[in-house]
Design a protein around this motif. Structure first.
Motif, PDB file in Angstrom:
ATOM      1  N   ASP A  74       0.815  -1.219   0.000  1.00 38.42           N
ATOM      2  CA  ASP A  74       0.000   0.000   0.000  1.00 38.42           C
ATOM      3  C   ASP A  74       0.852   1.274   0.000  1.00 38.42           C
ATOM      4  N   ILE A  83      -2.441  -1.686 -10.148  1.00 34.33           N
ATOM      5  CA  ILE A  83      -3.753  -2.183  -9.748  1.00 34.33           C
ATOM      6  C   ILE A  83      -4.820  -1.545 -10.632  1.00 34.33           C
ATOM      7  N   LYS A  85      -8.194  -0.110 -11.013  1.00 36.10           N
ATOM      8  CA  LYS A  85      -9.138   0.506 -10.083  1.00 36.10           C
ATOM      9  C   LYS A  85     -10.524  -0.126 -10.197  1.00 36.10           C
ATOM     10  N   GLN A  88     -10.613  -3.404  -8.321  1.00 40.86           N
ATOM     11  CA  GLN A  88     -10.602  -3.130  -6.892  1.00 40.86           C
ATOM     12  C   GLN A  88     -11.999  -2.682  -6.420  1.00 40.86           C
ATOM     13  N   ARG A  91     -14.385  -5.666  -6.414  1.00 36.80           N
ATOM     14  CA  ARG A  91     -14.132  -6.552  -5.267  1.00 36.80           C
ATOM     15  C   ARG A  91     -14.695  -5.949  -3.987  1.00 36.80           C
TER      16      ARG A  91
END
Length: 115
Positions: A74, A83, A85, A88, A91
């Motif tokens: 992080d 990553i 977006k 994410q 999820r």
């Protein structure tokens, strides 16, 4: 026997002085483990063993890169840029929906037992 002790003592003194000079001349980036002043103190206070420790453990070889400190995911900008977006967010939405479903199901007992 006395000559051997004299020659051995002379060689130990030469090695000790060479170790001190080598430790003091090296830039701080080529020191491993502890900082440069600590290495100098080790070599000076523990004559032969300190020099052996300096050459075996403390001196970074030419071209050897310093170890890279561990960066959590992080805090790593490279990882964060890789990553997706949308994945994410999908999820997170999936987990929130599952949590809401579990809260609605419950276990049949009241959640608040206060009168």
């Amino acid at each position: 026997m006395a000559r051997l002790l004299i020659v051995g003592g002379f060689l130990a003194a030469v090695f000790w002085v060479f170790s001190i000079v080598d430790c003091a001349v090296q830039p701080a980036t080529r020191h491993r483990g502890v900082p440069k002043p600590a290495w100098i103190a080790i070599v000076v206070l523990i004559p032969v063993i300190g020099g052996i420790l300096w050459f075996a453990l403390g001196r970074r070889r030419r071209g050897e890169q310093p170890s890279v400190p561990f960066i959590p995911a992080d805090d790593d900008p490279g990882f964060l840029s890789r990553i997706d977006k949308r994945e994410q967010d999908a999820r997170i939405a999936e987990l929130e929906a599952e949590l809401a479903r579990l809260e609605d199901e419950g276990d049949g007992s009241p959640t608040d037992s206060r009168p």
